[in-house]
Write an enzyme that holds these catalytic residues in place. Structure first.
Site, short mmCIF file in Angstrom:
data_model
loop_
_atom_site.label_atom_id
_atom_site.label_comp_id
_atom_site.label_asym_id
_atom_site.label_seq_id
_atom_site.Cartn_x
_atom_site.Cartn_y
_atom_site.Cartn_z
N CYS A 6 -16.83 12.96 -6.46
CA CYS A 6 -16.47 14.11 -5.62
C CYS A 6 -15.60 15.11 -6.39
CB CYS A 6 -15.72 13.65 -4.38
SG CYS A 6 -16.68 12.52 -3.35
N GLY A 35 -17.30 11.60 0.26
CA GLY A 35 -16.77 10.29 -0.10
C GLY A 35 -16.70 9.29 1.04
N ILE A 53 -5.75 7.15 5.22
CA ILE A 53 -4.39 7.05 5.75
C ILE A 53 -3.35 7.25 4.65
CG2 ILE A 53 -5.12 5.51 7.62
CD1 ILE A 53 -4.08 3.15 6.00
N GLU A 73 -23.34 7.77 -4.00
CA GLU A 73 -24.68 7.24 -3.76
C GLU A 73 -25.14 7.65 -2.37
OE1 GLU A 73 -24.16 3.06 -4.14
OE2 GLU A 73 -22.80 2.90 -2.44
N ASN A 110 -21.30 12.36 -2.43
CA ASN A 110 -20.97 10.94 -2.50
C ASN A 110 -21.52 10.36 -3.80
OD1 ASN A 110 -19.61 8.80 -1.24
ND2 ASN A 110 -21.51 7.93 -0.44
N SER A 139 -18.85 6.34 3.44
CA SER A 139 -20.03 5.46 3.43
C SER A 139 -20.89 5.61 4.67
CB SER A 139 -19.57 4.00 3.32
OG SER A 139 -18.73 3.66 4.42
N ARG A 185 0.83 -1.21 0.00
CA ARG A 185 0.00 0.00 0.00
C ARG A 185 0.87 1.26 0.00
NH1 ARG A 185 -4.84 -0.73 4.30
NH2 ARG A 185 -5.52 1.15 3.18
N GLN A 188 -10.65 10.09 7.34
CA GLN A 188 -10.49 8.69 7.75
C GLN A 188 -9.40 8.01 6.92
OE1 GLN A 188 -14.55 6.75 8.31
NE2 GLN A 188 -15.14 8.63 7.25
N HIS A 246 -7.48 8.06 11.61
CA HIS A 246 -7.10 6.65 11.52
C HIS A 246 -5.60 6.46 11.32
CE1 HIS A 246 -11.45 5.39 10.26
NE2 HIS A 246 -11.32 5.58 11.55
#
Length: 423
Positions: free
Chosen positions: A406, A362, A255, A390, A388, A364, A218, A253, A271
């Site tokens: 977005c 963005g 990272i 949705e 968002n 949920s 990552r 949120q 986070h």
């Protein structure tokens, strides 16, 4: 009712029809709760007929009752009683000054009482019906109906122009437009594991090599990714409003540090960050942008499910560089099952208490505790706008909802308003 016995005083006079219509005399003596209503005393009325002659009374006394035996009458409760009961009830009505009394059989008295009560109940019912037909006074409706959020950009821009302290909460949807893998939903696997299976303290304790391969992959991916239009719009908005004495805080949120790359200064990473490490021995937290983070991880971490784990020994994994420590490092991120940094949470709460406009971008709205932030702000009457792809479980709690990428919806929302003074 059966046969009605004759009394010793002679035949009973006929009961006037008015008695069953609750005449004034009868109503006065049969008011509910009065002593006369269910009394054994006979009812006195005006004379209805001449008193029977004594001879007729004697003949009535001598006339035997059909079936033999002493004449009977009905008591107050409808039960049998002796004629002597009638004599006892009329014992006080002697002398010329006494007028003959109208004696109703007990059963008829009960019927009259019930009819009177029924009439009273009917009058009450009619009064209630009449009152119910009147238009009731209009009462305020305290049942708040949740309105659907608006998608009117002009209305949002008016709110935005007046806001002094704007809080922007961002989630993985912002980074996804930069090509950052989210490891969520269908296909969200690294090799054959989902992020929830690797991003836990237990997984790191069991197999630190596998977890470090996952995070090394990552980190290497993020070195090639760049902020998108949404990141840049937020950073430019913060810079512009700061000159006007207004503030923008980004609570993310994510990272991946793409907000930091875009130029955002007031940033709260709840986070953690991929590019920070924490020592499992001494607890030291430090930024680390090395690639690879340690020689043993070079070329490792590919997501292909056919690739076997590298099984790197613990002593070759990233080590703490503090003098004399050499403890095993771990990514400085909040894993599943861990609590957020209390100092960061305190700062978040302070910013949310101050804000007069909140944007949710963005996310949920299903990862807690971050999912509670915007609904709590909305609950105290602060406008909240959601951007968002949705609708989310929290959408109906917000004033605005703008659906779409977005990077497309956010830049015009945060652009300079005509009322802003250019410094």
């Amino acid at each position: 009712m059966g046969d009605v016995p004759r009394s010793e005083a002679g035949p009973r006079p006929a009961v006037p029809a008015a008695a069953f219509g609750c005449s004034a005399a009868l109503r006065g003596s049969l008011q509910p709760g009065s002593a006369a209503a269910f009394s054994e005393e006979p009812l006195r009325t005006a004379p209805q007929a001449a008193a029977p002659p004594p001879a007729a009374a004697r003949r009535a006394k001598k006339q035997p009752r059909r079936g033999g035996g002493a004449p009977r009458c009905r008591g107050a409760e409808g039960g049998p009683g002796r004629a002597g009961d009638v004599r006892r009830r009329t014992a006080g009505l002697s002398g010329a000054e006494e007028r003959p009394a109208l004696r109703l059989p007990s059963g008829q008295r009960i019927v009259a009482v019930l009819m009177c009560l029924a009439q009273c109940a009917a009058r009450r019912l009619l009064a209630q019906v009449h009152g119910a037909l009147k238009p009731a006074p209009k009462k305020p409706n305290w049942c708040w109906e949740m309105a659907r959020p608006s998608s009117n950009m002009a209305d949002f821009r008016e709110v935005f122009a007046k806001a002094k302290h704007i809080a922007i909460i961002t989630g993985a949807g912002v980074s996804a437009e930069s090509g950052v893998p989210t490891f969520r939903g269908a296909g969200g696997f690294w090799r054959k594991w989902q992020a929830q299976e690797l991003a836990t303290p237990g997984a790191f304790a069991r197999n630190p090599s596998r977890v470090w391969e996952f995070y090394h992959y990552r980190r290497e991916v993020m070195l090639s990714k760049h902020p998108n239009a949404a990141h840049i719009a937020i950073a430019e908005c913060e810079k512009r409003l700061r000159k006007q004495g207004r503030s923008v805080v980004v609570i993310t949120q994510n990272i991946d540090e793409l907000h930091r790359k875009a130029g955002t200064k007031h940033l709260l990473e709840i986070h953690g960050s991929l590019f920070k490490t924490r020592c499992t021995n001494c607890g030291n937290v430090t930024a680390n942008y090395k690639s690879p983070i340690c020689p043993a991880l070079a070329g490792k971490g590919a997501p292909d499910p056919e690739i076997e784990d590298a099984a790197i020994p613990v002593e070759e994994l990233p080590q703490c560089e503090e003098d004399g420590c050499h403890g095993l490092l771990r990514p400085h991120v909040v894993w599943f099952g861990e609590t957020l940094d209390p100092d960061v949470l305190t700062e978040v709460e302070k910013e949310l208490d101050l804000c007069d406009l909140c944007l949710v971008v963005g996310t949920s709205s299903v990862v807690y505790p971050a999912a509670m932030f915007a609904p709590q702000v909305s609950a105290r009457g602060v406008p909240v706008a959601e951007f968002n792809m949705e609708a989310t479980p929290a959408t109906d709690r917000f004033r605005f909802h703008f659906e779409g990428p977005c990077g497309t919806t956010l830049p015009p929302a945060l652009a300079r308003h005509e009322s802003e003074i250019i410094a």
